[in-house]
Each structure stands twice: as C-alpha cells, then as structure tokens.
Design a protein around this motif. Structure first.
Motif, PDB file in Angstrom:
ATOM      1  N   ASP A  22       0.798  -1.311   0.138  1.00  0.00           N
ATOM      2  CA  ASP A  22      -0.143   0.018   0.065  1.00  0.00           C
ATOM      3  C   ASP A  22       0.875   1.325  -0.116  1.00  0.00           C
ATOM      4  N   GLN A  23       2.114   1.399   0.732  1.00  0.00           N
ATOM      5  CA  GLN A  23       2.750   2.413   0.752  1.00  0.00           C
ATOM      6  C   GLN A  23       3.567   2.492  -0.526  1.00  0.00           C
ATOM      7  N   GLN A  78       0.996   4.035  -3.024  1.00  0.00           N
ATOM      8  CA  GLN A  78       1.053   5.542  -2.918  1.00  0.00           C
ATOM      9  C   GLN A  78       2.172   6.167  -3.298  1.00  0.00           C
ATOM     10  N   THR A  79       3.020   5.961  -2.935  1.00  0.00           N
ATOM     11  CA  THR A  79       4.434   6.645  -3.316  1.00  0.00           C
ATOM     12  C   THR A  79       4.348   6.984  -4.669  1.00  0.00           C
ATOM     13  N   ILE A  80       4.239   5.648  -5.423  1.00  0.00           N
ATOM     14  CA  ILE A  80       4.443   5.930  -6.899  1.00  0.00           C
ATOM     15  C   ILE A  80       3.308   6.515  -7.553  1.00  0.00           C
ATOM     16  N   GLU A  81       2.190   6.162  -7.312  1.00  0.00           N
ATOM     17  CA  GLU A  81       1.017   6.903  -7.739  1.00  0.00           C
ATOM     18  C   GLU A  81       1.105   8.543  -7.569  1.00  0.00           C
ATOM     19  N   SER A  82       1.603   8.692  -6.466  1.00  0.00           N
ATOM     20  CA  SER A  82       1.515  10.235  -5.864  1.00  0.00           C
ATOM     21  C   SER A  82       2.726  10.801  -6.923  1.00  0.00           C
ATOM     22  N   ARG A  83       3.934  10.351  -6.897  1.00  0.00           N
ATOM     23  CA  ARG A  83       5.045  10.889  -7.548  1.00  0.00           C
ATOM     24  C   ARG A  83       5.066  10.897  -8.953  1.00  0.00           C
ATOM     25  N   LYS A  92       1.971  10.524 -10.698  1.00  0.00           N
ATOM     26  CA  LYS A  92       0.665  10.834 -11.038  1.00  0.00           C
ATOM     27  C   LYS A  92       0.015   9.926 -11.933  1.00  0.00           C
ATOM     28  N   VAL A  93      -0.110   8.766 -11.704  1.00  0.00           N
ATOM     29  CA  VAL A  93      -0.785   7.476 -12.290  1.00  0.00           C
ATOM     30  C   VAL A  93      -1.586   6.618 -11.368  1.00  0.00           C
ATOM     31  N   THR A  94      -2.317   5.781 -12.047  1.00  0.00           N
ATOM     32  CA  THR A  94      -3.086   4.971 -11.299  1.00  0.00           C
ATOM     33  C   THR A  94      -2.373   3.429 -11.716  1.00  0.00           C
ATOM     34  N   LEU A  95      -2.017   2.718 -10.678  1.00  0.00           N
ATOM     35  CA  LEU A  95      -1.479   1.456 -10.933  1.00  0.00           C
ATOM     36  C   LEU A  95      -2.462   0.220 -10.896  1.00  0.00           C
ATOM     37  N   PRO A  96      -2.188  -0.572 -11.635  1.00  0.00           N
ATOM     38  CA  PRO A  96      -3.137  -1.883 -11.735  1.00  0.00           C
ATOM     39  C   PRO A  96      -3.318  -2.582 -10.294  1.00  0.00           C
ATOM     40  N   ASP A  97      -4.181  -3.225  -9.982  1.00  0.00           N
ATOM     41  CA  ASP A  97      -4.443  -3.719  -8.633  1.00  0.00           C
ATOM     42  C   ASP A  97      -3.278  -4.870  -8.282  1.00  0.00           C
ATOM     43  N   ASN A  98      -2.733  -5.474  -9.135  1.00  0.00           N
ATOM     44  CA  ASN A  98      -1.627  -6.547  -8.855  1.00  0.00           C
ATOM     45  C   ASN A  98      -0.333  -5.726  -9.126  1.00  0.00           C
ATOM     46  N   LEU A  99       0.107  -4.939  -8.133  1.00  0.00           N
ATOM     47  CA  LEU A  99       1.436  -4.051  -8.090  1.00  0.00           C
ATOM     48  C   LEU A  99       2.770  -4.872  -8.442  1.00  0.00           C
ATOM     49  N   PRO A 100       2.976  -5.916  -7.751  1.00  0.00           N
ATOM     50  CA  PRO A 100       4.248  -6.477  -8.043  1.00  0.00           C
ATOM     51  C   PRO A 100       4.470  -6.779  -9.532  1.00  0.00           C
ATOM     52  N   ASP A 101       3.100  -7.320 -10.361  1.00  0.00           N
ATOM     53  CA  ASP A 101       2.982  -7.572 -11.627  1.00  0.00           C
ATOM     54  C   ASP A 101       3.372  -6.450 -12.519  1.00  0.00           C
ATOM     55  N   GLU A 160       9.128 -11.432  -8.107  1.00  0.00           N
ATOM     56  CA  GLU A 160       8.419 -10.953  -7.016  1.00  0.00           C
ATOM     57  C   GLU A 160       8.754 -11.764  -5.752  1.00  0.00           C
ATOM     58  N   LYS A 161       9.805 -11.875  -5.577  1.00  0.00           N
ATOM     59  CA  LYS A 161      10.545 -12.406  -4.315  1.00  0.00           C
ATOM     60  C   LYS A 161      10.326 -11.853  -2.980  1.00  0.00           C
ATOM     61  N   SER A 162      10.533 -10.450  -2.986  1.00  0.00           N
ATOM     62  CA  SER A 162      10.051  -9.805  -1.769  1.00  0.00           C
ATOM     63  C   SER A 162       9.687  -8.302  -2.179  1.00  0.00           C
ATOM     64  N   VAL A 163       8.374  -8.170  -2.139  1.00  0.00           N
ATOM     65  CA  VAL A 163       7.671  -6.906  -2.063  1.00  0.00           C
ATOM     66  C   VAL A 163       8.324  -5.873  -1.255  1.00  0.00           C
ATOM     67  N   ILE A 164       8.548  -6.451  -0.191  1.00  0.00           N
ATOM     68  CA  ILE A 164       9.055  -5.633   1.243  1.00  0.00           C
ATOM     69  C   ILE A 164      10.337  -4.955   0.634  1.00  0.00           C
ATOM     70  N   ARG A 165      11.433  -5.593   0.191  1.00  0.00           N
ATOM     71  CA  ARG A 165      12.596  -5.243  -0.218  1.00  0.00           C
ATOM     72  C   ARG A 165      12.232  -4.011  -1.213  1.00  0.00           C
ATOM     73  N   VAL A 166      11.551  -4.483  -2.137  1.00  0.00           N
ATOM     74  CA  VAL A 166      11.187  -3.524  -3.401  1.00  0.00           C
ATOM     75  C   VAL A 166      10.467  -2.054  -2.943  1.00  0.00           C
ATOM     76  N   ALA A 167       9.754  -2.301  -1.670  1.00  0.00           N
ATOM     77  CA  ALA A 167       9.136  -0.946  -1.156  1.00  0.00           C
ATOM     78  C   ALA A 167      10.324  -0.547  -0.461  1.00  0.00           C
ATOM     79  N   ILE A 168      11.319  -0.866   0.390  1.00  0.00           N
ATOM     80  CA  ILE A 168      12.103  -0.226   1.044  1.00  0.00           C
ATOM     81  C   ILE A 168      13.228   0.514  -0.014  1.00  0.00           C
TER      82      ILE A 168
END
Length: 144
Positions: free
Chosen positions: A31-32, A35-40, A42-51, A119-127
C-alpha cells in the motif's frame, strides 16, 4: 529424535500468527509503495502491483522523476509489441537499481533483480523505492 519431539510440542498458533503478521506487513508495504509511486508519477497502477513493477518501466520512471536522466534508456512496451521480453525487463530493472546506487540509496536498502522480476520480496522493493523517494525529497539524506 529429540528435536522432532520439541517441534511437535511447539505452539502451531505461533507460526500461523507469524505468517499472518508477515502477510499484513507485506500488504502495508504494498500500500505504501503504491501510494508513493502513484503520487510521484501521477498515475494509477493496476491492482496487482508486483506484476505492474516486474518489467521495470514504472520503477525507471520513478528514478527519473527523482533525478532526471538517471535512467538514460527505458525499454517500454508498444502497441505493436505490448509485452517486453524478459531480457528487456531485466535490463530495465538493472538500470533502475544502478540509478538508485548513483542517486545515493545505500546498498543495504537496495533490493535484488530477483526481488522485482520474480516477485521474491515486495518488502525489499518497497524499501528501495522508499529510500529513493526519501532522497528525492531530502537530498541531504543521500550524503548520510
């Protein structure tokens, strides 16, 4: 054999609870990240974010939004070829990670190519993305 007995006696609810905590943590990071990517960007990303991040295009655009031209070449899908080859996806992801290093994201905050492509670690990508955006909003952070 004693180890097996200890394992049987351990609380199975603990592992289930830990698994649920990990899933909740991953959802929070997703979710974070969204929000970060969409706000920076100015796009709307699909439901499956890792994909949506797997081909590296969005991540490269994020790096370029933080520091223009930090990714010089981005392979993007076209109407004629709507799906990138795995080689082009890998190149985009590698370019994104290299841009993160150049911009000043610490090595321990940078995810691996496999974290994104497989898609091994979404948490690492988010970090990684979070650290990149933090540097973008506070350039002095990259000197720390």
């Amino acid at each position: 054999m004693k180890l097996l007995e200890e394992y049987k006696d351990s609380n199975p609810n603990f592992t289930i609870r830990r698994h649920h905590e990990q899933q909740r943590e991953e959802v929070d990071h997703l979710d974070q990240l969204r929000q970060t990517i969409e706000s920076r960007l100015k796009v709307t990303l699909p439901d499956n974010l890792p994909d949506a991040l797997r081909d590296g295009v969005v991540l490269c655009h994020l790096a370029n939004q933080i520091r223009p031209r930090s990714v010089a070449s981005i392979h993007v899908p076209s109407p004629a070829v709507p799906k990138l080859t795995m080689a082009k996806c890998r190149r985009n992801v590698e370019n994104f990670l290299e841009a993160c290093r150049k911009i000043g994201v610490r090595q321990d905050q940078i995810c691996s190519v496999h974290d994104i492509l497989e898609e091994k670690s979404v948490i690492r990508v988010a970090i990684t993305a979070g650290a990149l955006v933090t540097i973008g909003t506070n350039p002095k952070q990259s000197m720390v």
